[in-house]
Design an enzyme around this catalytic site. Structure first.
Site, short mmCIF file in Angstrom:
data_model
loop_
_atom_site.label_atom_id
_atom_site.label_comp_id
_atom_site.label_asym_id
_atom_site.label_seq_id
_atom_site.Cartn_x
_atom_site.Cartn_y
_atom_site.Cartn_z
N THR A 159 0.99 -1.15 -0.08
CA THR A 159 0.10 -0.08 -0.09
C THR A 159 0.88 1.32 0.07
O THR A 159 0.31 2.40 0.37
CB THR A 159 -1.03 0.11 1.33
OG1 THR A 159 -0.14 -0.15 2.36
CG2 THR A 159 -1.91 -1.24 1.35
N ALA A 160 2.13 1.15 -0.46
CA ALA A 160 3.23 2.31 -0.32
C ALA A 160 3.36 3.01 -1.64
O ALA A 160 2.64 3.97 -1.99
CB ALA A 160 4.41 1.63 0.23
N ARG A 161 4.23 2.40 -2.51
CA ARG A 161 4.41 2.84 -3.82
C ARG A 161 4.68 1.85 -4.77
O ARG A 161 5.39 0.86 -4.79
CB ARG A 161 5.73 3.76 -3.90
CG ARG A 161 5.49 4.96 -3.38
CD ARG A 161 4.64 6.10 -4.20
NE ARG A 161 4.60 7.42 -3.65
CZ ARG A 161 3.75 7.98 -2.85
NH1 ARG A 161 2.76 7.07 -2.47
NH2 ARG A 161 3.52 9.23 -2.78
N ASP A 163 -2.31 -1.89 -3.84
CA ASP A 163 -3.13 -0.63 -4.00
C ASP A 163 -2.27 0.35 -4.67
O ASP A 163 -2.76 1.27 -5.09
CB ASP A 163 -3.34 -0.07 -2.58
CG ASP A 163 -4.39 1.15 -2.53
OD1 ASP A 163 -5.36 1.05 -3.22
OD2 ASP A 163 -3.73 2.34 -2.12
N GLU A 220 0.60 4.55 -12.89
CA GLU A 220 -0.87 4.84 -12.76
C GLU A 220 -1.45 5.69 -13.44
O GLU A 220 -1.18 7.09 -13.58
CB GLU A 220 -0.80 5.20 -11.05
CG GLU A 220 -0.37 4.20 -10.29
CD GLU A 220 0.03 4.48 -8.55
OE1 GLU A 220 -0.09 3.43 -7.88
OE2 GLU A 220 -0.38 5.44 -8.42
N HIS A 248 -5.12 2.70 -5.84
CA HIS A 248 -4.31 3.51 -4.87
C HIS A 248 -5.35 4.48 -4.23
O HIS A 248 -5.41 5.79 -4.34
CB HIS A 248 -3.64 4.71 -5.82
CG HIS A 248 -2.47 5.38 -5.13
ND1 HIS A 248 -1.25 5.46 -5.80
CD2 HIS A 248 -2.23 5.78 -3.88
CE1 HIS A 248 -0.18 5.92 -4.97
NE2 HIS A 248 -1.12 5.95 -3.62
N TRP A 277 -5.21 5.35 0.96
CA TRP A 277 -5.13 6.69 1.50
C TRP A 277 -6.43 7.39 1.81
O TRP A 277 -6.38 8.56 2.70
CB TRP A 277 -4.27 7.59 1.09
CG TRP A 277 -4.60 7.83 -0.25
CD1 TRP A 277 -4.77 7.20 -1.39
CD2 TRP A 277 -5.22 9.21 -0.61
NE1 TRP A 277 -5.09 7.91 -2.43
CE2 TRP A 277 -5.52 9.18 -2.09
CE3 TRP A 277 -5.50 10.45 0.06
CZ2 TRP A 277 -6.17 10.13 -2.50
CZ3 TRP A 277 -6.16 11.45 -0.58
CH2 TRP A 277 -6.55 11.34 -1.99
#
Length: 321
Positions: free
Chosen positions: A232-234, A258, A263, A285, A288
């Site tokens: 879920t970071a990059r 995610d 993207e 993504h 967040w």
């Protein structure tokens, strides 16, 4: 008077309020901005807001009035910070707003994959329950989180929060020592040990030259317990082609992502090619993006801008000097 230009307002949900700053200003909002539109839209701007629109050296040197780039996110890899330093442009970012939303999304992916919820839902929709002839069926393995070893790559506030939640589930969290580093202290478990002993590996690292493709085939082959990989970071932290190969070879048991390397991802990208598998969950993504977190982000964003104009800048990742 300050002219503030938000290059990609559509990266915040429309219901999120963006309050007016407490100084004389003009605020211009663009839903989206293409690369060839950036210079024109920022020509007279003193403050730029961007979430994901890149601000390159070529662009920055054409913007003599720009004083602050307020990034509407934590990651600032879309900004040429070295060029900002040379030009005397400050850069601020958002911090701490995702303390609940990203870890909760991390565990949503983790729970769904450990318990094979996607596979069982697909079976129910296909009528397998009725065909089973009994009150339940066991076509897919189900594993508890309790007792599982949780390898966490990234020891910042999000990684720490994931460890806390993991402990509440009865998991055994381990913070991975940075790849290639030795003797980092008692907080850390050696990198090879985390790879070899984790049942779940969750990534919470920034994307840098050093961390790009930190998980690739050598790392997947070292994963003895066939863990889930949660990112879920990059995008770019995991070699996506190697991820597909690791799934195909049974080196890992599943993937919950995610983020993607590019993207939105190309329809024929590695992640998109496996997105329909029951042991893969790909979300766009949005880890967040709870409404609560987005509103906290928007409020902090305007606070950063107000503090900069007041001469008391906050959350600077690059000062103007």
């Amino acid at each position: 008077m300050e002219k503030i230009v938000f290059l990609d307002r559509a990266t915040l949900a429309p219901q999120i309020r963006l309050r007016a700053p407490r100084f004389e200003h003009e605020l211009v909002e663009h839903e989206k901005t293409a690369a060839d539109e950036v210079t024109e839209r920022l020509t007279d701007a003193t403050i730029a807001i961007t979430n994901k629109v890149p601000l390159t050296q070529e662009v920055l040197y054409r913007l003599p009035n720009l004083k602050l780039i307020a990034v509407a996110a934590t990651g600032t890899d879309c900004i040429d910070k070295a060029a900002c330093q040379r030009r005397g442009i400050a850069v601020s970012n958002i911090r701490g707003y995702a303390l609940n939303t990203v870890p909760e999304h991390t565990f949503a992916l983790m729970l769904a994959l450990r318990r094979n919820l996607v596979a069982y839902r697909n079976d129910v929709l296909a009528g397998v329950w009725q065909k089973s002839g009994q009150f339940c069926f066991f076509d897919h393995p189900i594993h508890d989180l309790g007792g599982a070893r949780l390898g966490i790559i990234g020891e910042g506030v999000l990684g720490q929060r994931v460890a806390e939640i993991g402990k509440a589930f009865g998991m055994l969290p381990m913070f991975a020592a940075h790849k290639g580093k030795q003797d980092m202290g008692p907080l850390y478990t050696p990198w090879p040990e985390v790879l070899a002993t984790s049942d779940v590996i969750s990534i919470h690292s920034p994307l840098t030259l050093e961390t790009r493709n930190m998980l690739a085939m050598p790392e997947f082959r070292a994963m003895k317990r066939k863990p889930l990989i949660i990112n879920t970071a990059r995008g770019g932290l995991v070699d996506e082609g190697a991820l597909v190969r690791a799934l195909d070879e049974g080196l890992i048991s599943g993937a919950g992502f995610d983020v993607a390397d590019g993207e939105p991802p190309h329809p024929d990208s590695p992640l998109m090619r496996i997105a329909g598998r029951p042991n893969v969950i790909l979300t766009p993504h949005v880890a967040w993006a709870s409404d609560e977190a987005q509103q906290a982000l928007a409020d902090q964003l305007m606070g950063n801008i107000e503090n900069f104009v007041d001469g008391k800048p906050t959350n600077l990742v690059q000062s103007a000097y």
